[in-house]
Design a protein around this motif. Structure first.
Motif, mmCIF file in Angstrom:
data_model
loop_
_atom_site.group_PDB
_atom_site.id
_atom_site.type_symbol
_atom_site.label_atom_id
_atom_site.label_comp_id
_atom_site.label_asym_id
_atom_site.label_seq_id
_atom_site.Cartn_x
_atom_site.Cartn_y
_atom_site.Cartn_z
ATOM 1 N N LYS A 1 4.880 4.460 6.149
ATOM 2 C CA LYS A 1 3.623 4.619 5.407
ATOM 3 C C LYS A 1 2.395 4.645 6.325
ATOM 4 O O LYS A 1 1.274 4.794 5.850
ATOM 5 C CB LYS A 1 3.456 3.476 4.409
ATOM 6 C CG LYS A 1 4.479 3.495 3.278
ATOM 7 C CD LYS A 1 4.258 2.308 2.363
ATOM 8 C CE LYS A 1 5.103 2.373 1.115
ATOM 9 N NZ LYS A 1 4.929 1.174 0.273
ATOM 10 N N VAL A 2 2.623 4.472 7.635
ATOM 11 C CA VAL A 2 1.491 4.469 8.573
ATOM 12 C C VAL A 2 1.243 5.905 9.034
ATOM 13 O O VAL A 2 2.168 6.613 9.428
ATOM 14 C CB VAL A 2 1.796 3.576 9.800
ATOM 15 C CG1 VAL A 2 0.604 3.554 10.754
ATOM 16 C CG2 VAL A 2 2.164 2.159 9.361
ATOM 17 N N THR A 3 -0.016 6.331 8.957
ATOM 18 C CA THR A 3 -0.354 7.716 9.307
ATOM 19 C C THR A 3 -1.668 7.742 10.077
ATOM 20 O O THR A 3 -2.435 6.786 10.021
ATOM 21 C CB THR A 3 -0.490 8.554 8.007
ATOM 22 O OG1 THR A 3 -0.821 9.886 8.346
ATOM 23 C CG2 THR A 3 -1.565 8.009 7.084
ATOM 24 N N ALA B 1 -6.651 2.241 3.525
ATOM 25 C CA ALA B 1 -5.403 2.358 2.769
ATOM 26 C C ALA B 1 -5.615 3.149 1.489
ATOM 27 O O ALA B 1 -6.726 3.239 0.962
ATOM 28 C CB ALA B 1 -4.882 0.962 2.426
ATOM 29 N N ILE B 2 -4.511 3.708 0.998
ATOM 30 C CA ILE B 2 -4.492 4.251 -0.363
ATOM 31 C C ILE B 2 -3.500 3.419 -1.152
ATOM 32 O O ILE B 2 -2.381 3.148 -0.685
ATOM 33 C CB ILE B 2 -4.108 5.742 -0.371
ATOM 34 C CG1 ILE B 2 -5.204 6.536 0.340
ATOM 35 C CG2 ILE B 2 -3.940 6.234 -1.819
ATOM 36 C CD1 ILE B 2 -5.018 8.011 0.364
ATOM 37 N N LYS B 3 -3.953 2.967 -2.324
ATOM 38 C CA LYS B 3 -3.135 2.113 -3.179
ATOM 39 C C LYS B 3 -3.211 2.629 -4.616
ATOM 40 O O LYS B 3 -4.032 3.452 -4.940
ATOM 41 C CB LYS B 3 -3.644 0.673 -3.135
ATOM 42 C CG LYS B 3 -3.501 0.041 -1.776
ATOM 43 C CD LYS B 3 -3.931 -1.413 -1.741
ATOM 44 C CE LYS B 3 -3.563 -2.198 -2.939
ATOM 45 N NZ LYS B 3 -2.142 -2.185 -3.316
ATOM 46 N N GLY B 4 -2.310 2.106 -5.446
ATOM 47 C CA GLY B 4 -2.361 2.492 -6.855
ATOM 48 C C GLY B 4 -1.151 3.268 -7.324
ATOM 49 O O GLY B 4 -1.110 3.728 -8.468
ATOM 50 N N GLY B 5 -0.138 3.386 -6.436
ATOM 51 C CA GLY B 5 1.109 4.038 -6.841
ATOM 52 C C GLY B 5 1.713 3.338 -8.054
ATOM 53 O O GLY B 5 2.372 3.961 -8.883
ATOM 54 N N GLY B 6 1.453 2.040 -8.169
ATOM 55 C CA GLY B 6 1.968 1.267 -9.298
ATOM 56 C C GLY B 6 0.931 1.111 -10.407
ATOM 57 O O GLY B 6 1.157 0.394 -11.378
ATOM 58 N N ILE C 1 0.659 -5.794 8.092
ATOM 59 C CA ILE C 1 1.979 -6.125 8.641
ATOM 60 C C ILE C 1 2.882 -4.921 8.390
ATOM 61 O O ILE C 1 3.029 -4.468 7.257
ATOM 62 C CB ILE C 1 2.560 -7.387 7.969
ATOM 63 C CG1 ILE C 1 1.642 -8.580 8.242
ATOM 64 C CG2 ILE C 1 3.982 -7.657 8.460
ATOM 65 C CD1 ILE C 1 2.075 -9.865 7.553
ATOM 66 N N VAL C 2 3.455 -4.415 9.484
ATOM 67 C CA VAL C 2 4.282 -3.211 9.383
ATOM 68 C C VAL C 2 5.732 -3.580 9.680
ATOM 69 O O VAL C 2 6.020 -4.239 10.686
ATOM 70 C CB VAL C 2 3.802 -2.146 10.404
ATOM 71 C CG1 VAL C 2 4.609 -0.861 10.253
ATOM 72 C CG2 VAL C 2 2.315 -1.854 10.234
ATOM 73 N N GLY C 3 6.622 -3.161 8.795
ATOM 74 C CA GLY C 3 8.056 -3.411 9.010
ATOM 75 C C GLY C 3 8.708 -2.162 9.570
ATOM 76 O O GLY C 3 8.559 -1.076 9.012
ATOM 77 N N GLY C 4 9.400 -2.332 10.698
ATOM 78 C CA GLY C 4 10.034 -1.172 11.333
ATOM 79 C C GLY C 4 11.534 -1.143 11.076
ATOM 80 O O GLY C 4 12.109 -2.092 10.530
ATOM 81 N N ALA D 1 0.865 -1.184 0.000
ATOM 82 C CA ALA D 1 0.000 0.000 0.000
ATOM 83 C C ALA D 1 0.901 1.233 0.000
ATOM 84 O O ALA D 1 2.069 1.150 0.382
ATOM 85 C CB ALA D 1 -0.913 0.004 1.217
ATOM 86 N N ASP D 2 0.342 2.344 -0.438
ATOM 87 C CA ASP D 2 1.115 3.588 -0.447
ATOM 88 C C ASP D 2 1.012 4.308 0.893
ATOM 89 O O ASP D 2 1.935 5.002 1.307
ATOM 90 C CB ASP D 2 0.625 4.496 -1.581
ATOM 91 C CG ASP D 2 0.841 3.815 -2.923
ATOM 92 O OD1 ASP D 2 2.002 3.544 -3.244
ATOM 93 O OD2 ASP D 2 -0.147 3.512 -3.619
#
Ligand code: 5RP
Length: 242
Positions: free
Chosen positions: A133-135, A104-109, A229-232, A95-96
């Protein structure tokens, strides 16, 4: 020693790779996977490919773009399409931007339409992102897939919707690199990016955008994800869930 996407050792794993690796671990033998698109998904497929060869897994996938289709073939995932299989076990996608309520907002690709279809067709939807990307409030410019025939009308209507939402920017027809002219999606359409600023009510805006004639799909995915799933930094991961 395993190297991540930045060429570092696993001791310095990138947030993106950490999240992608974690996502690859939740896939089970025999599953039918909705495979998203993007660089995070690319890492996910590569991690899955290692499991396929080490554990002799048999996996099936519906890819959402030519990018993920080619990667899935290389990884040894059996390809399916939604004509053969109308319900998928799990959808894994990047996701963006995501908020704490799992919107979520998606579609950057530019693959948002197939990504949304595959997500809705899946019993479980998992988005995989880096922590940056988490806000709290979504504000990433919303990608919108548009039927080329309708572009003039849709741009005019989107300008009005953006003004109504207090945005002073204009809708932007996306242009790419490697080819002159607008980006053409895998479905033969254009992409328009719309900067609404802070999006207080993603569900309402998603509905409003989707109702414009000529809009094929919009990149707001409100209430679709079951887990994120968030990667830190430092390679740790954690989950946002309902
Ligand atoms: C493609 C997408 C991607 O999932 C999104 O753009 C994130 O991409 P990346 O993992 O490369 O940051 O929605 O349409």
């Amino acid at each position: 020693m395993a190297l991540n996407d930045k060429g570092c050792s696993d001791f310095h794993i990138s947030p993106k790779l950490a999240a992608a690796k974690k996502a690859s671990e939740i896939v089970e033998d025999g599953m039918v996977i909705g495979i998203g698109s993007g660089t995070t998904v690319e890492l996910f497929i590569k991690e899955l490919s290692k499991r396929i060869s080490h554990e002799e897994l048999e996996l099936f996938g519906v890819p959402t773009s030519y990018q993920s289709m080619l990667l899935a073939i290389e990884a040894g995932i059996h390809l399916l399409d939604l004509l053969e299989c109308s319900e998928l076990d799990i959808c894994i996608d990047g996701a963006d931007e995501v908020d704490l309520k799992l919107n979520a907002i998606k579609g950057g690709g530019g693959a948002l339409t197939r990504e949304k279809i595959v997500a809705y067709a899946s019993r479980e939807v998992v988005f995989v992102v880096e922590e940056r990307k988490v806000t709290k409030i979504l504000k990433y410019p919303v990608p919108i897939e548009v039927l080329p025939f309708s572009t003039g009308y849709v741009l005019k209507t989107l300008s009005k919707v953006m003004r109504d939402y207090g945005s002073s920017s204009k809708p932007r027809l996306r242009h790419g690199t490697g080819k002159l002219g607008p980006v053409i999606t895998d479905n033969g359409n254009f992409i328009v990016d719309c900067d609404f600023g802070d999006i207080e009510n993603p569900k309402k805006l998603e509905k409003e955008l989707s109702l414009i004639p000529g809009v094929v799909e919009c990149g707001i995915f409100a209430g679709v994800a079951d887990r994120i799933i968030v990667g830190g930094e430092g390679g740790n991961t954690y989950e946002l869930s309902r």
